[in-house]
Scaffold this motif. Structure first.
Motif, PDB file in Angstrom:
ATOM      1  N   GLY A 200     -44.995  21.951  28.858  1.00  0.00           N
ATOM      2  CA  GLY A 200     -44.953  23.263  28.232  1.00  0.00           C
ATOM      3  C   GLY A 200     -46.254  24.031  28.354  1.00  0.00           C
ATOM      4  N   LEU A 201     -47.315  23.359  28.816  1.00  0.00           N
ATOM      5  CA  LEU A 201     -48.613  24.023  28.958  1.00  0.00           C
ATOM      6  C   LEU A 201     -49.011  24.224  30.417  1.00  0.00           C
ATOM      7  CD1 LEU A 201     -50.552  22.098  26.149  1.00  0.00           C
ATOM      8  CD2 LEU A 201     -49.372  24.305  25.980  1.00  0.00           C
ATOM      9  N   GLU A 202     -48.173  23.773  31.345  1.00  0.00           N
ATOM     10  CA  GLU A 202     -48.493  23.908  32.761  1.00  0.00           C
ATOM     11  C   GLU A 202     -48.595  25.389  33.153  1.00  0.00           C
ATOM     12  OE1 GLU A 202     -44.156  22.985  32.053  1.00  0.00           O
ATOM     13  OE2 GLU A 202     -46.066  22.118  31.481  1.00  0.00           O
ATOM     14  N   THR A 203     -49.470  25.670  34.081  1.00  0.00           N
ATOM     15  CA  THR A 203     -49.783  27.006  34.642  1.00  0.00           C
ATOM     16  C   THR A 203     -50.568  27.902  33.679  1.00  0.00           C
ATOM     17  OG1 THR A 203     -47.810  28.280  33.981  1.00  0.00           O
ATOM     18  CG2 THR A 203     -47.615  26.899  35.960  1.00  0.00           C
TER      19      THR A 203
ATOM     20  N   GLU B 255     -54.371  25.611  34.353  1.00  0.00           N
ATOM     21  CA  GLU B 255     -53.754  24.291  34.524  1.00  0.00           C
ATOM     22  C   GLU B 255     -52.949  24.260  35.816  1.00  0.00           C
ATOM     23  OE1 GLU B 255     -53.340  20.615  34.130  1.00  0.00           O
ATOM     24  OE2 GLU B 255     -54.231  21.571  32.346  1.00  0.00           O
ATOM     25  N   GLN B 256     -53.200  23.253  36.637  1.00  0.00           N
ATOM     26  CA  GLN B 256     -52.580  23.178  37.963  1.00  0.00           C
ATOM     27  C   GLN B 256     -51.390  22.234  38.027  1.00  0.00           C
ATOM     28  OE1 GLN B 256     -53.472  25.238  40.366  1.00  0.00           O
ATOM     29  NE2 GLN B 256     -55.144  26.098  39.151  1.00  0.00           N
ATOM     30  N   GLY B 257     -51.401  21.169  37.241  1.00  0.00           N
ATOM     31  CA  GLY B 257     -50.351  20.154  37.354  1.00  0.00           C
ATOM     32  C   GLY B 257     -49.023  20.619  36.790  1.00  0.00           C
ATOM     33  N   ASP B 258     -47.961  19.855  37.099  1.00  0.00           N
ATOM     34  CA  ASP B 258     -46.643  20.179  36.548  1.00  0.00           C
ATOM     35  C   ASP B 258     -46.480  19.607  35.143  1.00  0.00           C
ATOM     36  OD1 ASP B 258     -46.515  17.535  37.187  1.00  0.00           O
ATOM     37  OD2 ASP B 258     -44.640  17.646  38.320  1.00  0.00           O
ATOM     38  N   ALA B 259     -47.461  18.819  34.689  1.00  0.00           N
ATOM     39  CA  ALA B 259     -47.509  18.287  33.329  1.00  0.00           C
ATOM     40  C   ALA B 259     -48.931  17.809  33.102  1.00  0.00           C
ATOM     41  CB  ALA B 259     -46.520  17.147  33.137  1.00  0.00           C
ATOM     42  N   ILE B 260     -49.294  17.636  31.840  1.00  0.00           N
ATOM     43  CA  ILE B 260     -50.618  17.115  31.516  1.00  0.00           C
ATOM     44  C   ILE B 260     -50.506  15.615  31.328  1.00  0.00           C
ATOM     45  CG2 ILE B 260     -52.535  17.210  29.868  1.00  0.00           C
ATOM     46  CD1 ILE B 260     -51.528  20.033  29.142  1.00  0.00           C
ATOM     47  N   THR B 261     -51.290  14.863  32.099  1.00  0.00           N
ATOM     48  CA  THR B 261     -51.364  13.408  31.937  1.00  0.00           C
ATOM     49  C   THR B 261     -52.820  13.043  31.656  1.00  0.00           C
ATOM     50  OG1 THR B 261     -51.589  13.147  34.328  1.00  0.00           O
ATOM     51  CG2 THR B 261     -49.364  12.973  33.410  1.00  0.00           C
ATOM     52  N   PHE B 262     -53.060  11.771  31.315  1.00  0.00           N
ATOM     53  CA  PHE B 262     -54.360  11.397  30.771  1.00  0.00           C
ATOM     54  C   PHE B 262     -54.945  10.187  31.494  1.00  0.00           C
ATOM     55  CE2 PHE B 262     -51.810  13.577  27.688  1.00  0.00           C
ATOM     56  CZ  PHE B 262     -52.681  14.560  27.213  1.00  0.00           C
ATOM     57  N   GLU B 263     -56.133  10.423  32.066  1.00  0.00           N
ATOM     58  CA  GLU B 263     -56.857   9.354  32.765  1.00  0.00           C
ATOM     59  C   GLU B 263     -58.320   9.291  32.327  1.00  0.00           C
ATOM     60  OE1 GLU B 263     -56.349  10.535  36.801  1.00  0.00           O
ATOM     61  OE2 GLU B 263     -54.283   9.777  36.940  1.00  0.00           O
ATOM     62  N   SER B 264     -58.741  10.236  31.486  1.00  0.00           N
ATOM     63  CA  SER B 264     -60.129  10.299  31.023  1.00  0.00           C
ATOM     64  C   SER B 264     -60.172  11.208  29.803  1.00  0.00           C
ATOM     65  CB  SER B 264     -61.042  10.840  32.127  1.00  0.00           C
ATOM     66  OG  SER B 264     -60.639  12.143  32.519  1.00  0.00           O
ATOM     67  N   GLU B 265     -61.356  11.423  29.260  1.00  0.00           N
ATOM     68  CA  GLU B 265     -61.514  12.274  28.088  1.00  0.00           C
ATOM     69  C   GLU B 265     -60.981  13.684  28.362  1.00  0.00           C
ATOM     70  OE1 GLU B 265     -65.045  14.053  25.160  1.00  0.00           O
ATOM     71  OE2 GLU B 265     -65.576  12.690  26.802  1.00  0.00           O
TER      72      GLU B 265
ATOM     73  N   ALA C 234     -53.187  26.060  21.695  1.00  0.00           N
ATOM     74  CA  ALA C 234     -52.868  24.638  21.544  1.00  0.00           C
ATOM     75  C   ALA C 234     -54.062  23.839  22.053  1.00  0.00           C
ATOM     76  CB  ALA C 234     -51.614  24.269  22.323  1.00  0.00           C
ATOM     77  N   VAL C 235     -54.612  22.999  21.194  1.00  0.00           N
ATOM     78  CA  VAL C 235     -55.748  22.154  21.562  1.00  0.00           C
ATOM     79  C   VAL C 235     -55.215  20.769  21.933  1.00  0.00           C
ATOM     80  CG1 VAL C 235     -57.953  21.188  20.804  1.00  0.00           C
ATOM     81  CG2 VAL C 235     -57.202  23.421  19.943  1.00  0.00           C
ATOM     82  N   VAL C 236     -55.657  20.259  23.075  1.00  0.00           N
ATOM     83  CA  VAL C 236     -55.268  18.915  23.521  1.00  0.00           C
ATOM     84  C   VAL C 236     -56.535  18.078  23.584  1.00  0.00           C
ATOM     85  CG1 VAL C 236     -54.212  17.556  25.360  1.00  0.00           C
ATOM     86  CG2 VAL C 236     -53.314  19.832  24.819  1.00  0.00           C
ATOM     87  N   TRP C 237     -56.531  16.947  22.852  1.00  0.00           N
ATOM     88  CA  TRP C 237     -57.762  16.144  22.738  1.00  0.00           C
ATOM     89  C   TRP C 237     -57.463  14.655  22.730  1.00  0.00           C
ATOM     90  CZ3 TRP C 237     -59.888  13.285  18.350  1.00  0.00           C
ATOM     91  CH2 TRP C 237     -61.203  12.842  18.564  1.00  0.00           C
ATOM     92  N   ASN C 238     -58.224  13.937  23.548  1.00  0.00           N
ATOM     93  CA  ASN C 238     -58.312  12.479  23.447  1.00  0.00           C
ATOM     94  C   ASN C 238     -59.738  12.090  23.831  1.00  0.00           C
ATOM     95  OD1 ASN C 238     -58.275   9.600  24.652  1.00  0.00           O
ATOM     96  ND2 ASN C 238     -56.355   9.715  23.503  1.00  0.00           N
ATOM     97  N   PRO C 239     -60.429  11.308  22.994  1.00  0.00           N
ATOM     98  CA  PRO C 239     -61.851  11.034  23.227  1.00  0.00           C
ATOM     99  C   PRO C 239     -62.129  10.021  24.333  1.00  0.00           C
ATOM    100  CG  PRO C 239     -61.099   9.833  21.303  1.00  0.00           C
ATOM    101  CD  PRO C 239     -59.942  10.682  21.755  1.00  0.00           C
ATOM    102  N   TRP C 240     -61.137   9.248  24.720  1.00  0.00           N
ATOM    103  CA  TRP C 240     -61.262   8.169  25.706  1.00  0.00           C
ATOM    104  C   TRP C 240     -62.275   7.129  25.225  1.00  0.00           C
ATOM    105  CZ3 TRP C 240     -57.038   8.475  28.272  1.00  0.00           C
ATOM    106  CH2 TRP C 240     -56.794   7.615  29.347  1.00  0.00           C
ATOM    107  N   ASP C 241     -62.645   6.192  26.099  1.00  0.00           N
ATOM    108  CA  ASP C 241     -63.336   4.989  25.626  1.00  0.00           C
ATOM    109  C   ASP C 241     -64.767   5.221  25.157  1.00  0.00           C
ATOM    110  OD1 ASP C 241     -64.029   5.564  28.230  1.00  0.00           O
ATOM    111  OD2 ASP C 241     -63.994   3.490  28.923  1.00  0.00           O
ATOM    112  N   LYS C 242     -65.577   5.937  25.938  1.00  0.00           N
ATOM    113  CA  LYS C 242     -66.990   6.097  25.570  1.00  0.00           C
ATOM    114  C   LYS C 242     -67.146   6.899  24.292  1.00  0.00           C
ATOM    115  CE  LYS C 242     -68.948   5.624  30.209  1.00  0.00           C
ATOM    116  NZ  LYS C 242     -69.729   6.302  31.280  1.00  0.00           N
ATOM    117  N   LYS C 243     -66.426   8.014  24.188  1.00  0.00           N
ATOM    118  CA  LYS C 243     -66.530   8.860  22.994  1.00  0.00           C
ATOM    119  C   LYS C 243     -65.971   8.122  21.774  1.00  0.00           C
ATOM    120  CE  LYS C 243     -67.627  12.712  23.077  1.00  0.00           C
ATOM    121  NZ  LYS C 243     -66.827  13.948  23.213  1.00  0.00           N
ATOM    122  N   ALA C 244     -64.886   7.360  21.973  1.00  0.00           N
ATOM    123  CA  ALA C 244     -64.293   6.618  20.851  1.00  0.00           C
ATOM    124  C   ALA C 244     -65.306   5.658  20.239  1.00  0.00           C
ATOM    125  CB  ALA C 244     -63.048   5.866  21.313  1.00  0.00           C
TER     126      ALA C 244
END
Length: 319
Positions: free
Chosen positions: A187-190, A205-215, A248-258
């Motif tokens: 819902g946030l693509e483009t 945003e370029q992808g067809d969906a938001i996925t998570f691999e880092s902060e 809409a804010v999207v947040w995940n701190p990932w490992d170092k920030k956590a």
């Protein structure tokens, strides 16, 4: 407020002592879903479906001790989101004691077959010193018959000196997910976003969906009223519906920030995702007597995403 009931086959509202003796309200629906709201921060700390499964994430190291805000659930960010201003990060509403509102004005929503609680926050003398404005912040938390959770905020300028005030706002919702690397947001693509990890620079945003691999720490702009979070492993889709909240804010701190966050477990980032209904890019300004209203409704629906065949647009449009 819906009447309390001891019977298990009826919706109920129960006020009890929670962690460290803090007062909390428990909403229960006839089908077995529930929600818990602490008066400290008007903070939703639990939302369970009819099977008793927890849908919100609360940190394994959350501190339920004022003045520290509770890490997880749904903190309310007001009158300032993040550190974009002179106040403490995310403002002060999330670490103040709210009261049950004895006489709320009519809310423009049907309350038939719904269980709800009305809370209110007014500024203290200490609040005036850091933010010199008079306001009434009314919050209704509603648990619907299908287990959906709705938060409606109404903020009114009650300044007697004729002065307007401006604020930013967010429902800082922490969703419980099976594995952050198996989750996608639709819902946030483009859309354009401000990247807080790159000095708030603007990107598309370029992808067809938001996925998570880092902060990830992004503010998406001019977002739709519905957003979907697809959890591959749990075969569950969260649907967020919102009004009055353009960002809409999207947040995940990932490992170092956590590991750098004292009240977040080192591995907690794997099981949480914040998708926040917000009004943060442009401040909301109210003249005396004016009122702003912001609504967030959350639902969790089964999905067949395990096959990779789920049409997220159908989920967004059809639920």
């Amino acid at each position: 407020m819906a009447s309390a009931s001891a019977a298990s086959d009826k919706a109920s509202v129960e006020i009890t002592k929670g962690i460290n003796g803090l007062e909390k309200v428990t909403l229960r629906d006839v089908r077995g879903s529930s929600a818990e709201i602490y008066l400290y921060g008007a903070h939703v700390t639990s939302w369970k479906n009819e099977h008793g499964e927890e849908l919100l994430f609360v940190s394994s190291k959350a501190i339920f001790k004022p003045p520290k805000p509770i890490r997880g659930g749904i903190p309310i960010c007001f009158p300032q989101f993040s550190n974009h201003g002179p106040l403490e990060a995310h403002g002060f509403a999330r670490n103040r004691f709210w009261k049950i509102d004895p006489s709320p004005p009519p809310f423009p929503t049907s309350t038939v077959n719904k269980t709800y609680i009305d809370l209110i926050l007014r500024p203290t003398e200490e609040d005036f010193k850091i933010w010199p404005h008079s306001f009434e912040f009314r919050l209704r938390v509603t648990l619907g018959p299908a287990g959906d959770l709705m938060l409606i905020s109404r903020i009114r300028n009650t300044n007697a000196d004729g002065k307007p005030f401006s604020f930013t706002f967010a429902y800082h919702t922490y969703f419980s997910v099976s594995d952050i690397s198996e989750v996608r947001v639709e819902g946030l693509e483009t859309l354009d976003y401000l990247d807080n990890l790159r000095n708030k620079e603007r990107f598309t945003e370029q992808g067809d969906a938001i996925t998570f691999e880092s902060e990830v720490d992004k503010v998406y702009l001019s977002t739709p009223t519905k957003i979907a979070i697809l959890d591959h492993e749990k075969k569950r889709t969260f649907v967020i519906r919102k009004d009055g909240l353009p960002d809409a804010v999207v947040w995940n701190p990932w490992d170092k920030k956590a590991k750098a966050i004292p009240d977040l477990g080192d591995e907690d980032y794997k099981h949480m995702l914040c998708v926040e209904s917000a009004a943060v890019e442009k401040s909301i300004t109210l003249k005396p007597g004016e009122e702003w209203r912001g609504r967030q409704e959350l639902s969790a629906v089964p999905s067949s995403y395990f096959s990779g065949q789920l049409d997220p647009q159908r989920v967004i449009q059809g639920n």
